[in-house]
Design a protein around this motif. Structure first.
Motif, PDB file in Angstrom:
ATOM      1  N   GLY A   1      16.777  62.536  28.886  1.00 41.63           N
ATOM      2  CA  GLY A   1      16.374  63.168  29.246  1.00 41.63           C
ATOM      3  C   GLY A   1      16.148  64.460  29.523  1.00 41.63           C
ATOM      4  O   GLY A   1      15.134  65.291  29.710  1.00 41.63           O
ATOM      5  N   ARG A   2      16.995  65.636  28.572  1.00 41.97           N
ATOM      6  CA  ARG A   2      15.982  66.489  27.894  1.00 41.97           C
ATOM      7  C   ARG A   2      14.804  66.569  27.275  1.00 41.97           C
ATOM      8  O   ARG A   2      14.114  67.477  27.508  1.00 41.97           O
TER       9      ARG A   2
ATOM     10  N   CYS B   1       6.843  66.222  27.633  1.00 41.80           N
ATOM     11  CA  CYS B   1       6.306  65.538  29.453  1.00 41.80           C
ATOM     12  C   CYS B   1       5.510  66.637  29.085  1.00 41.80           C
ATOM     13  O   CYS B   1       3.631  66.063  29.713  1.00 41.80           O
TER      14      CYS B   1
ATOM     15  N   LEU C   1      12.400  64.622  27.210  1.00 39.71           N
ATOM     16  CA  LEU C   1      11.260  64.092  27.794  1.00 39.71           C
ATOM     17  C   LEU C   1      10.738  64.864  28.488  1.00 39.71           C
ATOM     18  O   LEU C   1       9.696  65.015  28.646  1.00 39.71           O
ATOM     19  N   ALA C   2      11.751  65.991  29.105  1.00 37.65           N
ATOM     20  CA  ALA C   2      11.464  66.732  29.994  1.00 37.65           C
ATOM     21  C   ALA C   2      11.166  67.979  29.299  1.00 37.65           C
ATOM     22  O   ALA C   2       9.920  68.703  29.603  1.00 37.65           O
TER      23      ALA C   2
ATOM     24  N   TYR D   1      16.724  59.047  33.986  1.00 43.22           N
ATOM     25  CA  TYR D   1      18.021  59.573  32.892  1.00 43.22           C
ATOM     26  C   TYR D   1      18.584  60.772  33.867  1.00 43.22           C
ATOM     27  O   TYR D   1      20.025  60.159  33.427  1.00 43.22           O
TER      28      TYR D   1
ATOM     29  N   THR E   1      11.945  60.758  33.145  1.00 45.20           N
ATOM     30  CA  THR E   1      12.913  61.269  33.098  1.00 45.20           C
ATOM     31  C   THR E   1      13.708  61.912  34.069  1.00 45.20           C
ATOM     32  O   THR E   1      14.700  61.909  33.950  1.00 45.20           O
TER      33      THR E   1
ATOM     34  N   GLU F   1       6.307  58.500  31.519  1.00 43.05           N
ATOM     35  CA  GLU F   1       7.202  59.646  31.037  1.00 43.05           C
ATOM     36  C   GLU F   1       7.921  60.867  32.171  1.00 43.05           C
ATOM     37  O   GLU F   1       9.064  60.722  32.231  1.00 43.05           O
TER      38      GLU F   1
ATOM     39  N   ASN G   1      12.547  56.631  23.296  1.00 44.84           N
ATOM     40  CA  ASN G   1      12.466  57.565  23.479  1.00 44.84           C
ATOM     41  C   ASN G   1      11.229  58.230  22.238  1.00 44.84           C
ATOM     42  O   ASN G   1      10.577  59.158  22.550  1.00 44.84           O
TER      43      ASN G   1
END
Length: 313
Positions: A20-21, A27, A23-24, A79, A76, A72, A281
């Motif tokens: 998550g972090r 993105c 892709l954050a 996740y 994100t 994405e 990822n």
């Protein structure tokens, strides 16, 4: 037993928060980088991207942008939700499925656009006269559109009753392996053709310089010398696109090969699940790196972007 289960659960949650972090961060950068790329291409004061082969790069940039705008952000958010709440309590399994389908469309489109770009580069270098006669910007754009349609159609096959695992294996072998190997093979041919053409051009320039020193002939000679520089930049860009595609896609491909062709206990292990999540990822990193390759390898792109931004400012 409970300790082992708790440890496995924490490993899965950790993979979710890391993903998550990750892709954050990438993105918004993916969206920004590809928007700037498309702005520079649209303005294009030097007409660098008006050639048929460069149109494939436009298609690649649009594909990258779509990936940054749709799958994405979906992945994100899920996740983070699965980290703080079990996935079963949310709509994330369905959202992950939709995001996976969209990401498969953009990823497979990228594979085939890079392949088509490499083939076009090879034809332009090895058969320049035939290339100019038969390949146009319109045909190139039609080719890109056909690639998008094919990638979308392949994913639509999931609703036709064909077993999901069969489609995933075809996807793995055909798109992630065979197409990449064929792209590498085509690039080897491109390099051989480019070196041969450079040798012939060098010989021609030497002959021309000794035969005539008139101003008109000298201007023509300088123009001939500049053209190989542009071609060389595109050939090197081609190589870097393939390298990025290889580095970012193969961790995921390898993890899926392990998943499909290992015993049942390995397929159901939490360790392999975590590896697959993290490896999948790495694919998203490719959509961010593509525009930076343009900026690195194409001086005219940097100049066009600077001019476009200054004009808008």
């Amino acid at each position: 037993m409970n300790s082992t289960t708790d440890s496995s659960f924490e490993s899965i949650r950790t993979s979710f928060i890391i993903s998550g972090r990750f892709l954050a961060v990438i993105c918004p950068l993916t969206i920004l980088a590809n928007v700037l790329l498309l702005v520079a291409i649209y303005k294009d004061p030097f007409k660098t991207f008006r050639t048929p082969t460069a149109c494939f790069l436009v298609g690649l940039a649009i594909t990258d942008l779509i990936n940054g705008l749709v799958p994405e952000p979906m992945a994100t958010s899920c996740y983070f939700m699965c980290y703080y709440h079990p996935c079963e309590e949310t709509h994330c399994p369905k959202i992950f499925e939709i995001a996976g389908i969209l990401a498969a469309i953009t990823t497979n489109s990228s594979f085939f656009i890079v392949l088509a770009f490499t083939i076009a580069q090879y034809m332009a270098v090895a058969f320049p006269l035939k290339f100019k006669r038969f390949i146009s910007v319109r045909k190139t754009l039609l080719c890109v559109a056909s690639i998008w349609m094919y990638a979308s159609f392949f994913e639509v096959l999931r609703v036709t009753g064909i077993p999901s695992e069969v489609l995933e294996k075809i996807d793995l072998h055909l798109h992630s392996t065979i197409s990449l190997l064929f792209t590498i093979f085509t690039y080897v041919l491109l390099q051989r053709a480019f070196r041969k053409r450079m040798a012939e051009r060098s010989s021609t320039l030497q002959t021309t310089s000794t035969v005539s020193t008139s101003p008109t002939r000298e201007r023509g000679t300088r123009k001939q010398k500049r053209k190989p520089v542009v071609e060389r930049n595109f050939v090197r860009l081609n190589l870097l696109l393939i390298v990025i595609l290889l580095v970012c896609s193969q961790p995921s491909a390898i993890s899926w090969y392990v998943y499909f062709y290992s015993d049942e206990s390995t397929r159901n292990s939490e360790t392999l699940f975590v590896v697959r999540v993290l490896a999948d990822n790495t694919l998203y990193l490719k959509f961010l790196l593509d525009p930076f390759l343009f900026a690195w390898r194409l001086p005219n792109y940097r100049a066009a972007l600077k001019k476009a931004l200054c004009r808008n400012g």
